[in-house]
Design an enzyme around this catalytic site. Structure first.
Site, short mmCIF file in Angstrom:
data_model
loop_
_atom_site.label_atom_id
_atom_site.label_comp_id
_atom_site.label_asym_id
_atom_site.label_seq_id
_atom_site.Cartn_x
_atom_site.Cartn_y
_atom_site.Cartn_z
N ASN A 31 7.47 -17.70 67.87
CA ASN A 31 7.08 -17.92 69.29
C ASN A 31 6.14 -16.51 69.41
OD1 ASN A 31 9.08 -17.59 72.22
ND2 ASN A 31 7.86 -19.68 70.86
N HIS A 36 1.36 -10.62 70.29
CA HIS A 36 1.24 -10.80 69.15
C HIS A 36 0.14 -10.48 69.47
CE1 HIS A 36 5.94 -12.65 69.56
NE2 HIS A 36 5.46 -11.18 68.85
N GLY A 146 4.93 -3.44 69.15
CA GLY A 146 4.75 -3.42 70.21
C GLY A 146 5.55 -2.73 71.00
N LEU A 183 4.84 -9.23 78.12
CA LEU A 183 5.42 -10.78 77.45
C LEU A 183 6.39 -11.05 76.59
CD1 LEU A 183 1.25 -12.07 77.10
CD2 LEU A 183 3.23 -11.95 78.61
N SER A 184 7.38 -11.62 76.13
CA SER A 184 8.44 -11.68 75.63
C SER A 184 8.52 -12.99 75.09
CB SER A 184 9.96 -11.31 76.39
OG SER A 184 10.93 -11.37 75.30
N SER A 185 9.11 -13.12 73.44
CA SER A 185 8.99 -15.05 73.10
C SER A 185 10.45 -15.09 74.47
CB SER A 185 9.70 -14.28 71.76
OG SER A 185 8.40 -14.06 71.36
#
Ligand code: PAF
Length: 254
Positions: A31, A36, A146, A183-185
């Site tokens: 995702n 990433h 990260g 930001l994160s899935s």
């Protein structure tokens, strides 16, 4: 980009790569987002070859619902990895990675017990075990993590030292949206309405208040607060909104 689906296949490829080549490795659970992408860009810049892995590691989920609902977007991930000129995409499956049924695991007995470790029992055992397995399969020169998961980054760095691994563990700055939300899935699990309210999390967390004041403000804004805690000149946070978990951390400068 070559897609590799088994550890055995990857190990054979790895043997064929000359020692003069450097390998930058980015382990992920898929995702993929700009966070990433920034890890991959750094890996690309600092190495001659890049390896990206996507494996939703079941052993690091202490909550079965979280595992079940973890966002998946393999087609999009493959397109993005290709666009970022990834050389190898490693996509192992559970049986391949855990031939031992997770009977063997890596345990750390200090840092892994506080903050995330306290609220997610067994989480770091799962993380350290999968990261060690991936590092042993891919044998990278450098591996990129990260700093949103700062505790994970330090634990992995210390593990690499403890087990004399040749890989250099590199921490990379957290990528945030315009409101400073990392930001994160898991952000993809919020409805549009929830996501708007979630923007209050960075606003409150990055305010110059005490942990107690931040906790009170977050609760007023509808967050369930697991912890706001200062540790070794960083401030760490874990909250839930609509049952979905968010974490963040920031260096304490004053
Ligand atoms: O940070 C993550 O996405 C995961 O914890 C990792 C490092 C890929 C291990 O599964």
């Amino acid at each position: 980009m070559q897609i590799v689906k088994t550890a055995e296949e990857f190990k054979a490829i790895r043997k064929s790569i000359a020692d003069t080549q450097s390998i930058g490795f980015v382990p992920t659970m898929g995702n993929l987002h700009d966070g990433h992408a920034s890890l991959l860009a750094k890996a690309k810049l600092e190495n001659t070859l890049t390896v990206l892995s996507i494996f939703i590691n079941p052993t690091q989920f202490n909550n079965p619902e979280d595992f079940k609902h973890y966002p998946k977007s393999l087609d999009h991930d493959i397109t993005l990895a290709e666009a970022l000129n990834t050389d190898y995409l490693f996509l192992p499956n559970n049986r391949d990675i855990y031939p031992d049924n997770y009977n063997y695991k890596i345990t750390e007995s200090e840092l892994s017990r506080i903050l995330e470790g306290k609220f997610r029992p067994g989480h770091f055992e799962g993380v350290l075990t999968i990261v060690l397995k991936l590092l042993l399969i891919t044998k990278p020169t450098r591996a990129y993590f990260g700093e949103k998961d700062y505790q994970q980054f330090i634990l992995v760095k210390n593990m690499a030292q403890a087990f004399f691994l040749d890989t250099q563990i590199i921490g990379c700055e957290t990528i945030r949206n315009e409101n400073k939300l990392p930001l994160s899935s898991r952000n993809n699990r919020f409805t549009a309405e929830q996501f708007e309210k979630v923007q209050n999390f960075p606003k409150i967390f990055h305010d110059n208040l005490s942990p107690e004041e931040i906790t009170a403000e977050l609760m007023k804004a509808g967050f369930e607060v697991e912890y706001i805690q200062d540790y070794h000149s960083r401030r760490f946070a874990a909250v839930k909104f609509g049952g979905i978990r968010l974490i963040d951390n920031v260096e304490i400068t004053s």
